[in-house]
Design a protein around this motif. Structure first.
Motif, mmCIF file in Angstrom:
data_model
loop_
_atom_site.group_PDB
_atom_site.id
_atom_site.type_symbol
_atom_site.label_atom_id
_atom_site.label_comp_id
_atom_site.label_asym_id
_atom_site.label_seq_id
_atom_site.Cartn_x
_atom_site.Cartn_y
_atom_site.Cartn_z
ATOM 1 N N THR A 99 0.857 -1.185 0.000
ATOM 2 C CA THR A 99 0.000 0.000 0.000
ATOM 3 C C THR A 99 0.894 1.237 0.000
ATOM 4 O OG1 THR A 99 -1.751 -1.131 1.233
ATOM 5 C CG2 THR A 99 -1.815 1.268 1.200
ATOM 6 N N ASN A 100 0.679 2.109 -0.950
ATOM 7 C CA ASN A 100 1.444 3.345 -1.055
ATOM 8 C C ASN A 100 0.652 4.465 -0.381
ATOM 9 O OD1 ASN A 100 2.942 5.582 -1.739
ATOM 10 N ND2 ASN A 100 2.911 5.237 -3.944
ATOM 11 N N VAL A 101 1.175 5.002 0.716
ATOM 12 C CA VAL A 101 0.524 6.117 1.396
ATOM 13 C C VAL A 101 1.340 7.398 1.239
ATOM 14 C CG1 VAL A 101 -0.664 4.659 3.063
ATOM 15 C CG2 VAL A 101 1.612 5.527 3.607
ATOM 16 N N GLY A 102 2.376 7.354 0.395
ATOM 17 C CA GLY A 102 3.219 8.519 0.174
ATOM 18 C C GLY A 102 2.769 9.335 -1.018
ATOM 19 N N ARG A 103 3.476 10.441 -1.268
ATOM 20 C CA ARG A 103 3.159 11.291 -2.402
ATOM 21 C C ARG A 103 3.711 10.738 -3.705
ATOM 22 N NH1 ARG A 103 1.617 16.625 -1.424
ATOM 23 N NH2 ARG A 103 1.424 17.190 0.771
ATOM 24 N N LEU A 104 4.909 10.165 -3.663
ATOM 25 C CA LEU A 104 5.566 9.692 -4.874
ATOM 26 C C LEU A 104 5.082 8.301 -5.248
ATOM 27 C CD1 LEU A 104 9.264 10.760 -4.161
ATOM 28 C CD2 LEU A 104 7.539 11.985 -5.513
ATOM 29 N N PRO A 105 5.044 7.987 -6.543
ATOM 30 C CA PRO A 105 4.672 6.625 -6.957
ATOM 31 C C PRO A 105 5.768 5.628 -6.623
ATOM 32 C CG PRO A 105 5.335 7.924 -8.851
ATOM 33 C CD PRO A 105 5.291 8.875 -7.695
ATOM 34 N N ILE A 106 5.392 4.376 -6.561
ATOM 35 C CA ILE A 106 6.327 3.263 -6.369
ATOM 36 C C ILE A 106 6.283 2.431 -7.639
ATOM 37 C CG2 ILE A 106 6.876 1.218 -5.014
ATOM 38 C CD1 ILE A 106 5.479 2.559 -2.632
ATOM 39 N N ARG A 107 7.468 2.194 -8.208
ATOM 40 C CA ARG A 107 7.545 1.487 -9.484
ATOM 41 C C ARG A 107 7.949 0.035 -9.282
ATOM 42 N NH1 ARG A 107 11.437 0.213 -13.135
ATOM 43 N NH2 ARG A 107 13.076 1.406 -12.085
ATOM 44 N N PHE A 108 7.190 -0.863 -9.905
ATOM 45 C CA PHE A 108 7.593 -2.260 -10.019
ATOM 46 C C PHE A 108 8.623 -2.363 -11.139
ATOM 47 C CE2 PHE A 108 4.103 -3.084 -7.329
ATOM 48 C CZ PHE A 108 4.109 -4.420 -6.953
ATOM 49 N N PRO A 109 9.369 -3.475 -11.242
ATOM 50 C CA PRO A 109 10.269 -3.648 -12.392
ATOM 51 C C PRO A 109 9.512 -3.434 -13.697
ATOM 52 C CG PRO A 109 10.634 -5.379 -10.789
ATOM 53 C CD PRO A 109 9.427 -4.618 -10.318
ATOM 54 N N GLY A 110 10.097 -2.679 -14.600
ATOM 55 C CA GLY A 110 9.392 -2.306 -15.812
ATOM 56 C C GLY A 110 8.793 -0.927 -15.636
ATOM 57 N N SER A 111 7.540 -0.750 -16.006
ATOM 58 C CA SER A 111 6.931 0.585 -15.964
ATOM 59 C C SER A 111 5.671 0.661 -15.108
ATOM 60 C CB SER A 111 6.585 1.035 -17.392
ATOM 61 O OG SER A 111 5.692 0.108 -18.001
ATOM 62 N N VAL A 114 2.595 2.171 -8.798
ATOM 63 C CA VAL A 114 1.583 2.160 -7.742
ATOM 64 C C VAL A 114 1.546 3.580 -7.189
ATOM 65 C CG1 VAL A 114 0.853 1.157 -5.555
ATOM 66 C CG2 VAL A 114 2.092 -0.244 -7.221
ATOM 67 N N LEU A 115 0.467 4.300 -7.479
ATOM 68 C CA LEU A 115 0.366 5.699 -7.089
ATOM 69 C C LEU A 115 -0.043 5.838 -5.625
ATOM 70 C CD1 LEU A 115 -1.450 7.033 -10.278
ATOM 71 C CD2 LEU A 115 1.011 6.863 -9.840
ATOM 72 N N GLY A 116 0.115 7.055 -5.093
ATOM 73 C CA GLY A 116 -0.274 7.300 -3.712
ATOM 74 C C GLY A 116 -1.724 6.935 -3.462
ATOM 75 N N GLY A 117 -1.983 6.156 -2.421
ATOM 76 C CA GLY A 117 -3.336 5.701 -2.105
ATOM 77 C C GLY A 117 -3.709 4.393 -2.756
#
Length: 276
Positions: A99-111, A114-117
């Motif tokens: 779960t991403n609760v931050g402002r910046l996105p989290i990237r899986f390998p590739g493109s 996972v955006l905030g929220g």
């Protein structure tokens, strides 16, 4: 957005659940290289200053972010763009979920981002996650222990067609690729592959007797891209939209870094050669 209770702190957390939640030392090495014996489904998380392992039935959310005293796993400690608590990992039903609760996105390998929220299920495998900050991406290594298959009749040898964590490179291929990707290995905030001319010039200085040209350097790298292209997308010109530019070499370098085929210790190839 799901709230996260304040963690007790990395040093104190495992004391009451020593068999289910354990600290991982900073010098453990990459999770891509393997895991210690663990219950199937155990989550391993590694940041810049160590990490944790958590059994699936521990009922323990792993919080990560840049504020080390307030999270279980620290990532992006020196980057104010990374949230103090950027996300957490929980075991829900039969799988681990990010779960991403931050402002910046989290990237899986590739493109995949996972955006905030947003939330994403994690595969039972090694998964490098990247917090995408303006100046650089911060790595959070995640690996979930798989069920160990019973030994096969041939002694348990893996079939040749199974994907391995680390790609095989010849000494010459490794040298050329380390030279090409040295800006990534040296933590350049906005790394790009060296040009073929730059690679040829540097290799000519390192090994003047070998008569390096830009065509020879390019030929070595193109052969590696072609060899990996059957199992890695984005390494052939027809697989990326124009203009191609440095995209093919960038994609190759990212694959080699993500799988730990190349690492910072490989820079010794350049330093040792130059010292001779």
């Amino acid at each position: 957005m799901t709230s996260v209770s304040r963690p007790a702190g990395p040093a104190a957390t495992p004391s009451s659940r020593s068999s289910k939640v354990n600290l991982l030392p900073k010098d453990l090495g990459s999770l891509a290289r393997g895991l210690p014996p663990a219950e199937p489904g155990t989550l391993f998380v590694l940041g810049s200053n160590g990490g944790m392992s958590v059994a699936p039935d521990a009922g323990f959310p792993v919080v990560f972010g840049r504020n080390e005293p307030d999270v279980h796993v620290c990532v992006g400690a020196d980057d104010p763009h990374v949230s103090r608590r950027h996300g957490y990992l929980t075991f829900e039903g039969s799988q681990w979920v990010l779960t991403n609760v931050g402002r910046l996105p989290i990237r899986f390998p590739g493109s995949r981002l996972v955006l905030g929220g947003d939330r994403a299920e994690l595969p039972v495998a090694y998964t490098p996650l990247f917090i995408v900050a303006p100046q650089q991406e911060h790595l959070l290594e995640v690996r979930i222990a798989a069920k160990v298959p019973p030994p096969s009749a041939d002694g348990g040898y893996e079939a040749d067609t199974r994907r391995r964590d680390v790609w095989s490179l010849s000494p010459v291929e490794r040298l050329v690729l380390v030279c090409l990707s040295q800006r990534y290995l040296r933590d350049d905030p906005q790394p790009q592959p060296l040009t073929w001319a730059q690679v040829a010039d540097e290799l000519s200085e390192l090994r003047p007797a070998e008569k390096w040209t830009w065509r020879r350097a390019a030929h070595v790298v193109v052969n590696v891209r072609k060899r990996l292209s059957g199992r890695v997308r984005g390494l052939l010109e027809e697989e990326v939209p124009p203009p191609v530019g440095n995209t093919l070499n960038h994609n190759l370098i990212m694959e080699l870094l993500v799988t730990t085929t190349l690492g910072k210790t490989d820079l010794l190839l350049l330093d040792e050669e130059s010292a001779e």
